[in-house]
Design an enzyme around this catalytic site. Structure first.
Site, PDB file in Angstrom:
ATOM      1  N   GLU A 293      50.435  47.792  35.797  1.00 13.28           N
ATOM      2  CA  GLU A 293      50.712  48.753  36.859  1.00 13.28           C
ATOM      3  C   GLU A 293      49.401  49.376  37.383  1.00 13.28           C
ATOM      4  OE1 GLU A 293      52.622  52.285  35.440  1.00 13.28           O
ATOM      5  OE2 GLU A 293      53.655  52.629  37.329  1.00 13.28           O
ATOM      6  N   HIS A 294      48.606  49.919  36.442  1.00 17.43           N
ATOM      7  CA  HIS A 294      47.334  50.575  36.798  1.00 17.43           C
ATOM      8  C   HIS A 294      46.147  49.840  36.184  1.00 17.43           C
ATOM      9  CE1 HIS A 294      48.816  54.512  38.282  1.00 17.43           C
ATOM     10  NE2 HIS A 294      49.821  54.329  37.435  1.00 17.43           N
TER      11      HIS A 294
END
Lengths: 395, 395
Positions: A293-294
């Site tokens: 995601e990040h």
């Protein structure tokens, strides 16, 4: 806890609640508002008369001034971000045909803002602002009724949300998807939630649009010897605040950095994955496999590696703290998890726009007419071919 | 047959085959290639040794010259179209933060090309070309083995497809989604198919990307008194070639046009819906409610109505025949059906690209730092706030 080896898989769990969520959806479709009130009492332990929050204006007044100011400032920044990336109608001319796409906004959007013990006004900003920039004419929001945050009401007003519904979980998603006496049926639902929300979004995606199915938070940090250990530790602890199923990985070329980080994390009640790599290129290979995601690319000259990054929801470059993306930098915090970054990005203005394709020709090139007719006839579609030919005197 | 009233609904039927398709997927996941060979024998009545088509080059040679020339010309046109609309990395600067999106291609894509008694090379063009323009590095395709069309092999070569699989139906989708000994697991599946394919795409969308779920063809024609009745009749008969569940509507301001059209259609074995409207604006209201796959806007000065059109997959303007979009004009024929045009467009280069968001800041505005920290603390995320503060000396 620390693991020096990556897990074999990151199972997404929402499938195990599909049967109970099917029942919830069935109930809402059959009984409408009555089902919603019953489900709110059962799951959120709140007895409601109506699922519509009718005190938005009144509650919005109760926001503390420093929070209001923070939201105003962040609202501007997120608007700037989505304005800077939004598409314009595009197209061209070729072989006698004028063609292109018209970007049209989705008309009705439902935003799910998770809640319960806590409230997440930032999620309403993150979903609502790109919808606003896209020109969505009707925005609706739903959030669990146990705690209606004045900040959520304040943002609802700023976004000119049509209705704020006191609804949580699968029943909120079902109501948006099928409509009830009080809840407007929307065209697309956006926003993260627990596994019940995830399961419901999956099930209703047979009929309406969803942004994706977001699972637990994920962060990969790629750090070289220039990164600050104290900052890395805080970045990891910050993402760990999302719960024990958060997936947090540090890939570093620096043994000394790892040695400083490990003692500060080893007693936490979550598994941090820490891997020593030989080069940043090697780290990026692992990253692309993880497709998180990040990504925090906390290395010298981070921009020179951007071409090699294939799969990540969002990237904070250099010393930029990942948490500032969660709140204020501009990019979204509603992002693909569970390796969905392989095939989609996070929520942007594009989630609220549709490319409507068009073509216009009074007389295409002779060869284009002939080509279309040859291919149509090869596929056995005689009337397709004729309908083209009759236009241009070539039956 | 003619109906002068629109139907109440257009039910999409794939949900009724979900149980049998679940079984197919389970079989492929558990038994891999063996399951695929069994399922091909059962459903496509073909006994295969391998699901990989290893004679692509040889078969491609057998394409007739006029068809090869047609495909080459159309290939160029579709490439021009997607090149003309493709996005570039974009972004800006605000409040001390540099931000934007990097458009990254999906790495592995599986294209489903329906088949059976017929072959649809045009679908491979329509899905493969935007993938190619996006920069997808690995494209795979699958098509039922009963008839492997030389044109499909020829296009596979042009697209530099890695492998062509002799697989149809739900088993093709399952193989792409989970991989087998012979079939590569892809990141996203694109392409239309029958209800088994639709059900399978829905089920695997829990784990991998899909372009959408395409049902029977739909066409709305909006025509004024300038439209040619003979052309309209052929356009309607052309879409009717897709089968009896095709949904075809004529909305016209001209009673004389309707009177010319009706006798030429009334004996066909399909229901055509023909509605008299008072104005083009009224027709567009009905259109937006229908949200069809195709719109033919066969009126004078068609461009002046484009702002009012909210929901349609693709639009052919003026006398442009809808069938030329199916084959050669540029826009796709893989388009949203069943009212999905409310929230998505058809397949474009955007289906094969992901907007990866990034932010880069050495020192954001003081007020942005403070705002992010205030909002993080309001949500109870102390480490988020700290991880931001520590960067800028504001713990």
């Amino acid at each position: 806890m620390i693991s020096f080896e990556l897990p074999k898989s990151r199972p997404n769990d929402f499938t195990r609640v599909l049967p109970v969520v099917e029942e919830v959806i069935k109930g809402v479709r059959e009984k409408g508002d009555i089902a919603l009130l019953e489900l709110e009492e059962k799951f959120d332990h709140v007895k409601l008369d109506s699922v519509v929050e009718d005190k938005v204006d009144e509650l919005a007044e109760k926001i503390p001034p420093d929070l209001r100011e923070a939201i105003d400032y962040i609202y501007d920044q997120l608007t700037e971000f989505h304005e800077s990336i939004k598409p314009y109608n595009a197209g061209g001319n070729s072989k006698g045909v004028e063609f292109g796409v018209l970007w049209k906004p989705v008309e009705k959007v439902g935003i799910y803002v998770p809640g319960g013990n806590k409230a997440y006004p930032s999620t309403l900003l993150m979903a609502g602002i790109p919808a606003k920039v896209a020109g969505v004419s009707e925005i609706y929001a739903a959030t669990p009724p146990s705690k209606i945050d004045p900040a959520i009401c304040y943002i609802s007003k700023k976004l000119r949300i049509k209705k704020l519904y006191r609804l949580g979980g699968a029943q909120a998603i079902a109501a948006f998807a099928y409509g009830t006496e009080s809840v407007i049926r929307v065209d697309k639902i956006v926003g993260p939630g627990n596994i019940y929300v995830q399961a419901a979004k999956f099930l209703v995606s047979k009929e309406i649009g969803i942004d994706g199915i977001e699972g637990p938070t994920e962060l990969v940090i790629i750090a070289d010897e220039n990164a600050d250990a104290k900052e890395i530790v805080l970045d990891m602890k910050a993402q760990a605040e999302h719960g024990t199923s958060t997936f947090i990985v540090l890939l570093s070329t620096s043994q000394s950095l790892i040695d400083q980080v490990v003692p500060q994390l080893k007693d936490d009640n979550i598994i941090y994955y820490i891997i020593k790599v030989s080069t940043i290129e090697e780290a990026i290979k692992v990253l692309n496999e993880i497709s998180p995601e990040h990504l925090s690319l906390y290395v010298a000259n981070p921009k020179k590696y951007l071409d090699k990054i294939a799969n990540s929801g969002a990237i904070s470059l250099g010393a930029t703290p990942p948490a500032i993306i969660d709140y204020a930098a501009g990019p979204n915090h509603i992002l693909p998890t569970n390796r969905w970054a392989r095939f989609k990005g996070g929520v942007t203005v594009y989630d609220f726009l549709k490319p409507v394709m068009y073509a216009y020709t009074e007389k295409p090139d002779e060869k284009l007419i002939r080509s279309a007719m040859v291919l149509a006839r090869h596929e056995g579609f005689e009337f397709h071919a004729k309908s083209i030919g009759v236009r241009y005197g070539r039956e």
